[in-house]
Design an enzyme around this catalytic site. Structure first.
Site, PDB file in Angstrom:
ATOM      1  N   ASP A  35       6.169  18.750  16.457  1.00 33.83           N
ATOM      2  CA  ASP A  35       5.555  17.421  16.450  1.00 33.83           C
ATOM      3  C   ASP A  35       5.213  16.938  17.853  1.00 33.83           C
ATOM      4  OD1 ASP A  35       5.438  16.887  13.791  1.00 33.83           O
ATOM      5  OD2 ASP A  35       7.296  15.754  13.699  1.00 33.83           O
ATOM      6  N   LYS A  57       1.214  14.193  15.136  1.00 33.61           N
ATOM      7  CA  LYS A  57       0.504  13.081  14.503  1.00 33.61           C
ATOM      8  C   LYS A  57       0.813  11.799  15.257  1.00 33.61           C
ATOM      9  CE  LYS A  57       2.385  13.810  10.487  1.00 33.61           C
ATOM     10  NZ  LYS A  57       2.738  13.632   9.070  1.00 33.61           N
ATOM     11  N   MET A 171       8.457   2.307  14.822  1.00 33.76           N
ATOM     12  CA  MET A 171       6.993   2.411  14.771  1.00 33.76           C
ATOM     13  C   MET A 171       6.337   1.058  14.508  1.00 33.76           C
ATOM     14  SD  MET A 171       6.877   5.958  12.554  1.00 33.76           S
ATOM     15  CE  MET A 171       8.097   5.348  11.368  1.00 33.76           C
TER      16      MET A 171
END
Length: 493
Positions: A35, A57, A171
């Site tokens: 990642d 991502k 996030m």
């Protein structure tokens, strides 16, 4: 037969927070699918020949859709015995690890889960904020701030307003104002302590602290970048007492360090100690040229000139292969260009006889001219290729016995390197410059080149790049010039 897929939590960013079992999986892996949040240093732990596939991502930019990633794991399990899916934080804490595991099970692929340290706990801890504390908070709640469309997730703000638990939103930086407004509207007291932590556990971690009423404004003033997490609760007030990380000279500075051979490098480790966020990019591999050194070359030399750690390392490796040891250099003048080569000689029980004040090929040549008789034979361990500056300088007054002990093999840069942002690119050799330019095609946008010395600067000039040059051609000089040119002072942890 299908190979084993290990879903490994890489931890929140600090590579030292990877579990022992996670490290073992990486070291045994034939393929690693990783990642954006996985530390580059962890990838350096893989064995030679391990296939590395980046599927990172981030908001609005997906290298590969989740369904494609899951099927990629199935495909690689059919090719390899050991596959690692390396995920930032913990596999099952908003990491979509469950979806990948379900896909593997559906296709009959054996898998295991290796949990990782989640940023929801480690990030606040590195900022001096415990998620629980006796008499302050008996529990904590971890939530993802956004839904799959990027909007604020459907959360029970009324329940959060009533609880004394510590609230952790992952996030959620872009939704900070909406989160605080919803909590205030639900009745959470405006004076409730709150903090936003950016780049949790990394050298450049930064924290903005305040109250629920003003944390959005304080975060804007601090210009905190994503990824970041939000903490709300009374435990935030403990940070002045429990903080154990202090501001470092290079906190927040993002440095790209092209490396020839050794990763992690000595400079990379020194920069991290001073708070920089360092991405070490192997742009060149080193391959030894066995049998290049001969007994006759050693015996016939009156002096030996070492201009790099690699040259010294391969010299002694081949010296020992000949059945000789350091005694073969008895009576010969030993010259070293700088601290790195001096240190390498000491590792083999030898002390350099002369080291120039100016750690350059010209400085070393001038010193040897004073020390040697005209026409003296000088053994020069070097990399394969055209004559180097020292070789040309020595030829003016000595008999140069250049021995090519190793060669540099350029490596392609991973796709990830072009996607990251850096303030500085630190070059420690001319070979690193040429290999990096071949791999990257140029400097990352907005980055400034920093050179260790004149020869490295000259190599950069070949690409029309005017670098910031270190005042002394050594690692300490590089650190000093970075600290002078890249002051980073606001709000560091």
């Amino acid at each position: 037969m299908k190979g084993l897929v290990s879903l490994v939590g890489a931890g929140p960013g600090d590579p030292g927070l990877l579990t022992v079992k996670g490290l073992a999986c990486l070291q045994e892996a034939d393929c690693v699918v990783y990642d954006r949040l996985a530390s580059p240093e962890l990838l350096a732990c893989t064995k030679p020949g391990c296939e590395l596939i980046y599927v990172g991502k981030q908001a609005g930019n997906h290298t590969m859709r989740q369904e494609e990633i899951s099927l990629l794991l199935v495909q690689k399990a059919g090719q390899y015995e050991r596959v690692v899916r390396l995920k930032g934080g913990d596999v099952y804490v908003f990491g979509r690890g469950g979806e990948e595991a379900a896909c593997l099970r559906e296709h009959g692929v054996p898998f295991q889960v290796v949990p990782g340290v989640t940023s929801a706990v480690a990030g606040p801890a590195y900022a001096g904020i415990p998620v629980t504390h006796r008499g302050v908070a008996r529990g904590f709640r971890v939530m993802t701030a956004h839904d799959r469309d990027g909007g604020l997730a459907q959360l029970d703000f009324a329940a959060m307003a009533r609880t004394e638990d510590t609230l952790v939103f992952l996030m959620g930086l872009s939704l900070l104002e909406e989160i605080t407004s919803r909590l205030l509207a639900a009745g959470k007291p405006p004076q409730t302590p709150a903090a936003v932590i950016s780049s949790a556990t990394l050298p450049g971690q930064k924290t903005a602290a305040g109250t629920l009423a003003d944390i959005a404004e304080k975060t804007r003033e601090a210009c905190l970048p994503s990824p970041a997490l939000i903490v709300v609760g009374q435990t935030v007030s403990l940070r002045d007492t429990l903080a154990f990380r202090r501001e470092s000279p290079l906190s927040g500075l993002r440095v790209l360090l092209p490396c020839v051979g050794e990763v992690p490098s000595r400079l990379g480790n020194l920069l991290r100690e001073r708070g920089a966020s360092v991405t070490e990019l192997a742009v060149c591999a080193i391959r030894e040229l066995p049998g290049a050194l001969t007994k006759e070359a050693v015996a016939g030399a009156e002096a030996a000139a070492f201009t790099s750690r690699n040259g010294a390392e391969y010299f002694f490796r081949q010296l020992y292969a000949l059945g000789l040891d350091a005694r073969a250099l008895s009576g010969k003048l030993l010259a070293a260009v700088g601290p790195g080569t001096v240190e390498k000689l000491r590792e083999h029980g030898l002390q350099a006889d002369c080291v120039p004040q100016e750690h350059t090929a010209q400085g070393l040549a001038q010193l040897l001219r004073q020390k040697l008789r005209p026409g003296a034979a000088v053994l020069y361990p070097k990399v394969k290729g055209p004559a180097l500056p020292l070789e040309r300088e020595l030829a003016g007054f000595a008999q140069v016995k250049a021995v090519e002990l190793y060669e540099n093999l350029p490596l392609p840069a991973p796709a990830r390197a072009a996607e990251e942002e850096f303030q500085a690119v630190a070059f420690t050799s001319a070979s690193a410059v040429r290999s990096a330019m071949a791999s990257l095609g140029g400097l990352p946008r907005g980055a400034r080149a920093v050179s260790i010395g004149p020869r490295t600067s000259a190599a950069l000039a070949e690409y029309a790049i005017a670098p910031i040059q270190s005042k002394t051609s050594d690692l300490q000089g590089m650190i000093q010039i970075l600290e002078e040119e890249f002051a980073w002072t606001s709000g560091n942890e």
